[in-house]
Write an enzyme that holds these catalytic residues in place. Structure first.
Site, mmCIF file in Angstrom:
data_model
loop_
_atom_site.group_PDB
_atom_site.id
_atom_site.type_symbol
_atom_site.label_atom_id
_atom_site.label_comp_id
_atom_site.label_asym_id
_atom_site.label_seq_id
_atom_site.Cartn_x
_atom_site.Cartn_y
_atom_site.Cartn_z
ATOM 1 N N ARG A 94 -5.779 -1.444 -0.544
ATOM 2 C CA ARG A 94 -5.985 -0.232 -0.071
ATOM 3 C C ARG A 94 -5.641 0.925 -0.954
ATOM 4 O O ARG A 94 -6.280 1.952 -0.673
ATOM 5 C CB ARG A 94 -4.996 -0.022 1.333
ATOM 6 C CG ARG A 94 -5.311 -1.193 2.197
ATOM 7 C CD ARG A 94 -4.620 -1.025 3.582
ATOM 8 N NE ARG A 94 -4.345 -2.140 4.110
ATOM 9 C CZ ARG A 94 -5.136 -2.773 4.862
ATOM 10 N NH1 ARG A 94 -6.478 -2.401 4.751
ATOM 11 N NH2 ARG A 94 -4.984 -4.122 5.512
ATOM 12 N N PHE A 129 0.867 -0.982 0.023
ATOM 13 C CA PHE A 129 -0.138 0.082 0.002
ATOM 14 C C PHE A 129 0.869 1.241 0.206
ATOM 15 O O PHE A 129 0.392 2.346 -0.352
ATOM 16 C CB PHE A 129 -0.933 0.080 1.173
ATOM 17 C CG PHE A 129 -0.271 0.551 2.509
ATOM 18 C CD1 PHE A 129 -0.199 1.768 2.902
ATOM 19 C CD2 PHE A 129 0.201 -0.542 3.448
ATOM 20 C CE1 PHE A 129 0.419 2.197 4.041
ATOM 21 C CE2 PHE A 129 1.017 -0.105 4.571
ATOM 22 C CZ PHE A 129 1.020 1.197 4.959
ATOM 23 N N CYS A 135 9.493 1.783 3.390
ATOM 24 C CA CYS A 135 10.367 0.286 3.712
ATOM 25 C C CYS A 135 11.962 1.081 4.042
ATOM 26 O O CYS A 135 12.607 0.112 4.637
ATOM 27 C CB CYS A 135 10.398 -0.706 2.699
ATOM 28 S SG CYS A 135 11.034 0.322 1.130
ATOM 29 N N SER A 145 5.320 -7.124 3.175
ATOM 30 C CA SER A 145 5.627 -7.409 4.464
ATOM 31 C C SER A 145 6.394 -8.894 4.575
ATOM 32 O O SER A 145 6.339 -9.654 3.552
ATOM 33 C CB SER A 145 4.729 -7.602 5.745
ATOM 34 O OG SER A 145 3.537 -8.541 5.130
ATOM 35 N N GLU A 166 8.757 -4.288 13.311
ATOM 36 C CA GLU A 166 8.706 -2.920 12.217
ATOM 37 C C GLU A 166 7.356 -2.253 12.428
ATOM 38 O O GLU A 166 6.248 -2.749 12.254
ATOM 39 C CB GLU A 166 8.303 -3.720 10.738
ATOM 40 C CG GLU A 166 8.419 -2.539 9.753
ATOM 41 C CD GLU A 166 8.066 -3.481 8.289
ATOM 42 O OE1 GLU A 166 7.729 -4.142 8.329
ATOM 43 O OE2 GLU A 166 8.562 -2.577 7.443
ATOM 44 N N LYS A 221 -1.024 -6.874 -9.580
ATOM 45 C CA LYS A 221 -2.098 -6.896 -8.350
ATOM 46 C C LYS A 221 -1.843 -5.744 -7.305
ATOM 47 O O LYS A 221 -0.861 -6.077 -6.561
ATOM 48 C CB LYS A 221 -2.115 -8.458 -7.956
ATOM 49 C CG LYS A 221 -3.312 -8.844 -6.963
ATOM 50 C CD LYS A 221 -3.884 -7.960 -5.957
ATOM 51 C CE LYS A 221 -3.040 -8.212 -4.598
ATOM 52 N NZ LYS A 221 -3.562 -7.114 -3.712
HETATM 53 P P1 NAD Z 1 1.446 -6.650 2.858
HETATM 54 O O1 NAD Z 1 2.448 -7.605 2.806
HETATM 55 O O2 NAD Z 1 0.333 -6.755 3.935
HETATM 56 O O3 NAD Z 1 0.757 -6.616 1.444
HETATM 57 C C1 NAD Z 1 1.488 -6.653 0.202
HETATM 58 C C2 NAD Z 1 0.637 -7.097 -0.750
HETATM 59 O O4 NAD Z 1 0.390 -8.597 -0.555
HETATM 60 C C3 NAD Z 1 -0.735 -6.403 -1.146
HETATM 61 O O5 NAD Z 1 -0.851 -6.759 -2.357
HETATM 62 C C4 NAD Z 1 -1.534 -7.493 -0.421
HETATM 63 O O6 NAD Z 1 -2.940 -7.565 -0.927
HETATM 64 C C5 NAD Z 1 -1.026 -9.091 -0.483
HETATM 65 N N1 NAD Z 1 -1.269 -9.728 0.427
HETATM 66 C C6 NAD Z 1 -1.331 -9.524 1.959
HETATM 67 N N2 NAD Z 1 -1.473 -10.548 2.720
HETATM 68 C C7 NAD Z 1 -1.420 -11.712 1.563
HETATM 69 C C8 NAD Z 1 -1.118 -13.205 1.809
HETATM 70 N N3 NAD Z 1 -1.603 -13.812 3.059
HETATM 71 N N4 NAD Z 1 -1.350 -13.771 0.697
HETATM 72 C C9 NAD Z 1 -1.147 -13.419 -0.518
HETATM 73 N N5 NAD Z 1 -1.036 -11.901 -0.669
HETATM 74 C C10 NAD Z 1 -1.258 -11.182 0.361
HETATM 75 O O7 NAD Z 1 2.227 -5.221 3.027
HETATM 76 P P2 NAD Z 1 1.543 -3.745 3.118
HETATM 77 O O8 NAD Z 1 1.108 -3.564 4.539
HETATM 78 O O9 NAD Z 1 0.859 -3.484 1.958
HETATM 79 O O10 NAD Z 1 3.059 -3.041 2.943
HETATM 80 C C11 NAD Z 1 3.645 -2.735 4.050
HETATM 81 C C12 NAD Z 1 4.806 -3.553 4.131
HETATM 82 O O11 NAD Z 1 5.611 -3.656 2.907
HETATM 83 C C13 NAD Z 1 5.898 -3.430 5.118
HETATM 84 O O12 NAD Z 1 6.357 -4.457 5.868
HETATM 85 C C14 NAD Z 1 7.070 -2.536 4.222
HETATM 86 O O13 NAD Z 1 8.325 -2.566 4.970
HETATM 87 C C15 NAD Z 1 6.904 -3.417 3.168
HETATM 88 N N6 NAD Z 1 7.630 -2.888 1.876
HETATM 89 C C16 NAD Z 1 8.999 -3.161 1.634
HETATM 90 C C17 NAD Z 1 9.555 -2.744 0.544
HETATM 91 C C18 NAD Z 1 10.871 -3.046 0.201
HETATM 92 O O14 NAD Z 1 11.362 -2.626 -0.792
HETATM 93 N N7 NAD Z 1 11.439 -4.013 0.798
HETATM 94 C C19 NAD Z 1 8.841 -1.619 0.005
HETATM 95 C C20 NAD Z 1 7.852 -1.195 0.555
HETATM 96 C C21 NAD Z 1 6.976 -1.726 1.288
#
Ligand code: NAD
Length: 486
Positions: A183, A155, A287, A232, A388, A179
């Site tokens: 949010r 998001f 991140c 995440s 985090e 995909k």
């Molecule tokens: P999230 O892991 O909840 O969701 C990421 C994506 O995965 C979304 O599209 C979501 O719909 C999907 N998703 C969520 N749960 C799932 C599941 N159980 N099975 C399959 N798909 C699923 O992350 P978020 O809350 O949207 O974003 C924040 C997180 O992303 C933080 O941990 C942040 O550090 C990380 N992030 C990392 C980087 C990086 O470059 N390393 C960059 C941006 C964000």
């Protein structure tokens, strides 16, 4: 939570057409600054998924085979169109994510850099040639697209992260299915329209909305060849396990807990300016946010005072307000979680320097607000250190020397980004060589690499071999062929 009567229906973008499955289940999209429901998102079902993958498979056959010159023309045009729609994209980001408009424009700028890099694809795809490896025999190698690839994005960067992936995947000749986070779904739809206007054939860039069900469908579909994920760590790990089990190439970028070491020889005003920007920018929902300041020796007291002044000066408001420095966090659940972690740190004996838990923004009482928060004397066993937080919270850990700071960073399970503030070249060099972290800043708080380097962390911040975008992005979205010719 208030609801608004004015909501838009957010559709999928399948094979060049905006479409919504009538019978599909629905999620609401909110404006986090007002708490209002602004959109209705119909989640893709199995039929939508199968239609999109079939369209991608067909499109990839043609797109992967047309001349590199034609592909490059589309990329140049797409770059022009994104640049011309920065304001519109930024408004969509701010309305669903909450970050301030200038920050939203900043993320689009970082995405544009990747498109510009991808415009150089003819050079990036040049192969190797070895003449006369044996008498009358030459060997040459080149790279071909994987076919159908999917990107699953978080998001917190509704435009930048999709643009870390799609231009690279498309330039290298793949069809790409995005995909986006449920949010923040609307900016992805504008990107899809811009790809189409740039002349990209139908089916090469598609958007499927949904949550875990549609992701599972992509991870297990036999016609999907590669998966790029950013989100995440627990989800990144799950994505990697399931997708590799189904024979797909995977890069999955996870969460982070980024530390900055501040040495007593640093310019403390400069360090405090950058720490405040890196901890509270985008409400800490980056991140690459700095969430842990490691104050070394004598630096601590003065540093904390200077960061306190800056935290108190941050103007928190709806991201559309011109004077806002920081917007809300993404959901009420996120706010609740952040407040709980801060409260646990206080109860465990940490010192509250700035407390943003009770912030209310006049006129936006229903928004999801947490003000800038600074906690000193944090210990490594506290949840404020181990979790985090993903909110506008900077924790300060005090250590005696540089070695202790480096040891702390290397003991942490994450390894996304880190920084050191110092005026000593010797300290800086020791730091860059010793930390087990993928991206390092020296007097730079958010060391997000430019597009012609690649982005990626270590340890629990990245699963898979390849970093994202840049030269490693080209490598990820292609596979090599070597020809030995008599
Ligand atoms: P999230 O892991 O909840 O969701 C990421 C994506 O995965 C979304 O599209 C979501 O719909 C999907 N998703 C969520 N749960 C799932 C599941 N159980 N099975 C399959 N798909 C699923 O992350 P978020 O809350 O949207 O974003 C924040 C997180 O992303 C933080 O941990 C942040 O550090 C990380 N992030 C990392 C980087 C990086 O470059 N390393 C960059 C941006 C964000």
């Amino acid at each position: 939570m208030p609801t608004s009567t004015k909501t838009t229906t957010i559709k999928h973008f399948i094979n060049g057409v905006e479409t919504t499955g009538e019978g599909n289940s629905v999620l609401h999209v909110h404006n986090p600054a007002t708490g209002q429901v602004t959109g209705e998102l119909r989640l893709a079902d199995e039929a939508d998924l199968n239609t999109a993958v079939a369209a991608a498979k067909k499109a990839a056959e043609t797109w992967g085979d047309i001349s590199v010159a034609k592909r490059t023309n589309v990329l140049f045009k797409f770059r022009e169109l994104v640049a011309a729609h920065v304001d519109e994209l930024a408004e969509l980001i701010t309305a669903e994510h909450g970050k301030v408009l200038s920050d939203a424009k900043g993320e689009i700028g970082r995405g544009l850099e990747v498109i510009e890099f991808a415009c150089g694809i003819p050079t990036l795809l040049k192969g190797d040639y070895s003449d006369q490896v044996s008498t009358g025999i030459d060997v040459f190698s080149f790279r071909e697209p994987l076919g159908v690839v999917a990107g699953i994005t978080p998001f917190n960067f509704p435009v930048m992260v999709p643009l870390w992936m799609a231009p690279m995947a498309i330039a290298t000749g793949n069809a790409f299915i995005l995909k986006p986070s449920h949010r923040v779904p609307s900016a992805a739809m504008l990107l899809a329209r811009l790809w189409k206007d740039a002349g990209l054939p139908d089916g090469v860039f598609q958007v499927l909305h949904g949550d875990r069900e549609v992701v599972s469908g992509l991870l297990t579909h036999p016609d999907v060849d590669g998966i790029s994920f950013v989100g995440s760590t627990p989800v990144a790990r799950h994505i990697t396990e399931l997708a590799t089990k189904h024979g797909k190439r995977v890069q999955a970028l996870g969460g982070a807990k980024n530390h900055a070491i501040i040495m007593p020889d640093a310019d403390l005003d400069n360090a405090a300016d950058h720490l405040a920007a890196a901890a509270f920018g985008s409400a800490g929902q980056r991140c690459m946010a700095i969430s842990v300041a490691i104050a070394v020796g004598d630096a601590a007291d003065l540093l904390v005072k200077k960061v306190q002044e800056r935290a108190l000066a941050v103007k928190v408001n709806n991201g559309t307000e011109p004077d806002a420095d920081m917007g809300p966090v993404i959901t009420p659940a996120s706010k609740e979680r952040i407040v709980k972690i801060v409260t646990e740190a206080e109860a465990a004996g940490a010192a509250m320097v700035v407390d943003g838990r009770d912030l209310v923004v006049p006129g936006h009482e229903e928004g999801f607000w947490v003000g800038p928060t600074v906690i000193d004397h944090v210990k490594t066993e506290m949840t404020a250190y181990t979790e985090e937080i993903f909110g506008p919270v900077l924790v300060v850990v005090r250590v005696q020397d540089l070695d202790a700071g480096i040891a702390l960073i290397n003991a942490n399970p994450y390894g996304n980004g880190t920084a050191i503030f110092t005026s000593s070249g010797a300290n800086a060099r020791k730091f860059q060589r010793s930390v087990d972290v993928g991206m390092i800043g020296i007097n730079v708080p958010l060391p997000v690499p430019v597009a012609y380097h690649s982005f990626g962390g270590w340890k629990a911040s990245l699963f898979g071999d390849k970093h994202i975008y840049g030269p490693e992005g080209v490598s990820f979205y292609t596979r090599g062929k070597v020809v030995t010719s008599r």
